[in-house]
Design a protein around this motif. Structure first.
Motif, PDB file in Angstrom:
ATOM      1  N   ARG A 182     -30.742 -62.188  32.532  1.00 32.67           N
ATOM      2  CA  ARG A 182     -31.937 -61.597  33.320  1.00 32.67           C
ATOM      3  C   ARG A 182     -31.927 -62.506  34.498  1.00 32.67           C
ATOM      4  O   ARG A 182     -32.174 -61.897  35.637  1.00 32.67           O
ATOM      5  N   ASP A 183     -31.708 -63.602  34.558  1.00 31.16           N
ATOM      6  CA  ASP A 183     -31.818 -64.472  35.607  1.00 31.16           C
ATOM      7  C   ASP A 183     -30.713 -64.476  36.550  1.00 31.16           C
ATOM      8  O   ASP A 183     -30.854 -64.293  37.789  1.00 31.16           O
ATOM      9  N   TYR A 215     -30.681 -62.904  40.579  1.00 31.76           N
ATOM     10  CA  TYR A 215     -29.916 -63.304  41.610  1.00 31.76           C
ATOM     11  C   TYR A 215     -29.086 -62.394  42.456  1.00 31.76           C
ATOM     12  O   TYR A 215     -29.317 -62.311  43.619  1.00 31.76           O
ATOM     13  N   TYR A 216     -28.623 -61.342  41.676  1.00 31.87           N
ATOM     14  CA  TYR A 216     -27.862 -60.254  42.543  1.00 31.87           C
ATOM     15  C   TYR A 216     -28.792 -59.450  43.306  1.00 31.87           C
ATOM     16  O   TYR A 216     -28.519 -59.082  44.554  1.00 31.87           O
ATOM     17  N   ASP A 232     -20.050 -56.108  47.234  1.00 32.77           N
ATOM     18  CA  ASP A 232     -21.419 -55.138  47.334  1.00 32.77           C
ATOM     19  C   ASP A 232     -22.170 -55.605  46.154  1.00 32.77           C
ATOM     20  O   ASP A 232     -22.018 -54.933  45.296  1.00 32.77           O
ATOM     21  N   PHE A 233     -23.487 -56.133  46.511  1.00 30.67           N
ATOM     22  CA  PHE A 233     -24.290 -56.637  45.361  1.00 30.67           C
ATOM     23  C   PHE A 233     -25.119 -55.683  44.884  1.00 30.67           C
ATOM     24  O   PHE A 233     -25.539 -55.776  43.773  1.00 30.67           O
ATOM     25  N   VAL A 291     -22.195 -60.138  32.440  1.00 28.77           N
ATOM     26  CA  VAL A 291     -23.044 -60.237  33.638  1.00 28.77           C
ATOM     27  C   VAL A 291     -22.664 -61.173  34.851  1.00 28.77           C
ATOM     28  O   VAL A 291     -22.787 -60.912  35.887  1.00 28.77           O
ATOM     29  N   TYR A 292     -22.190 -62.378  34.431  1.00 25.91           N
ATOM     30  CA  TYR A 292     -21.994 -63.610  35.450  1.00 25.91           C
ATOM     31  C   TYR A 292     -20.465 -63.043  36.431  1.00 25.91           C
ATOM     32  O   TYR A 292     -20.676 -63.435  37.483  1.00 25.91           O
TER      33      TYR A 292
END
Length: 296
Positions: free
Chosen positions: A284-285, A289-290, A146-147, A202-203
């Motif tokens: 932030r990048d 992407y999410y 679930d993004f 974050v990743y």
């Protein structure tokens, strides 16, 4: 899950077999050992050296290994990891041989994460390769990611850890202004540690509970090699400064003979400031992407 590593070269298969044997020798009640990350996906980098902005940098992928035990091992895990690594490197060129990285879960905790579609654990279940299985337990089925939830968690982690890192960086200036360079160095370490944790959280929504900056940087290089610009470590002086920063977590508070000078702090602050810029951009990048995945 997959169970074959025949696509890897013989020397890599031998390394992994040795690591599994060492894990089972040193850790009790091992139920599964799972290879994940770049080696499981056959996208690993054995050794890559390049010049970036005049600075020699190198990168090689680690062996990422998940150790599932009946219960989480607890704080003792880090001393066990160290013993396993020392045994593994006994007859190898440590700086230039593939390094193992370990994480540990109790089997119930890992299955709970799978049932909730947690990003990191779900990716391991999808791409991982079982190297050892006691046969006593089964992994839960993974749910669809679930993004929307992933983005929310990543954003919260970013705001928490990145803000904490900036708070520690502000503390550096306070103690520096009072001539307390040891405490300045401790705050520099904590700012660096929290910045590196921000990247992994974050990743992959996961960060190892580790204060070793070298280990944290190794793990984060899988997501960005930009870190080399903050800590190039390509000269004896760069190595000395990084060693001071690494040691400051313990020694700045507990070793009365630990020495760090005003000039050392002045040399380290711009490096941590550069790291802050790198972390903010790459995180932030990743969050963007999410966002793009939610729209699909």
């Amino acid at each position: 899950m997959k169970r074959s590593i025949r696509f890897l070269p013989p020397n890599k298969r031998q390394d992994l077999q040795q690591l599994v044997a060492l894990i089972r020798e040193h850790i009790k009640q091992v139920e599964m050992v799972i290879l994940f990350g770049s080696y499981a996906k056959d996208k690993y980098v054995d050794y890559d050296q390049r010049i970036e902005f005049g600075t020699p940098t190198y990168y090689m992928s680690d062996y990422d290994l998940l150790i599932l035990t009946r219960k989480d091992i607890g704080a003792v895990k880090f001393s066990l990891y160290s013993k396993i690594k020392n045994r593994f490197f006994e007859d190898k060129n440590r700086p230039f041989h593939t390094h193992p990285q370990f994480i540990n879960y109790g089997i119930d905790d890992f299955n709970y994460a799978l049932s909730k579609a947690h990003y990191f654990e779900t990716e391991i279940k999808r791409d991982g390769i079982v190297l050892y299985d006691s046969g006593e337990y089964k992994l839960a089925r993974r749910r669809k990611l679930d993004f929307t939830e992933i983005k929310e968690r990543a954003q919260n982690y970013f705001e928490d850890k990145f803000t904490t890192a900036i708070d520690f960086l502000n503390g550096v200036n306070y103690y520096y202004g009072n001539g307390r360079y040891k405490m300045s160095s401790f705050h520099l370490h904590q700012s660096t540690e929290n910045l590196l944790r921000t990247i992994s959280l974050v990743y992959i929504l996961y960060s190892p509970k580790n204060h070793d900056l070298d280990e944290l940087i190794r793990g984060c290089k899988a997501y960005t090699t930009e870190l080399c610009k903050a800590f190039p470590r390509n000269t004896p002086e760069e190595e000395r400064l990084f060693d001071l920063l690494q040691r400051s977590y313990i020694e700045s508070r507990y070793n009365p003979d630990f020495e760090i000078t005003q000039d050392d702090i002045c040399a380290l602050v711009p490096k941590v400031e550069r790291l802050k810029q790198i972390v903010e951009k790459v995180c932030r990048d990743r969050i963007a992407y999410y966002d793009s995945q939610i729209e699909k």
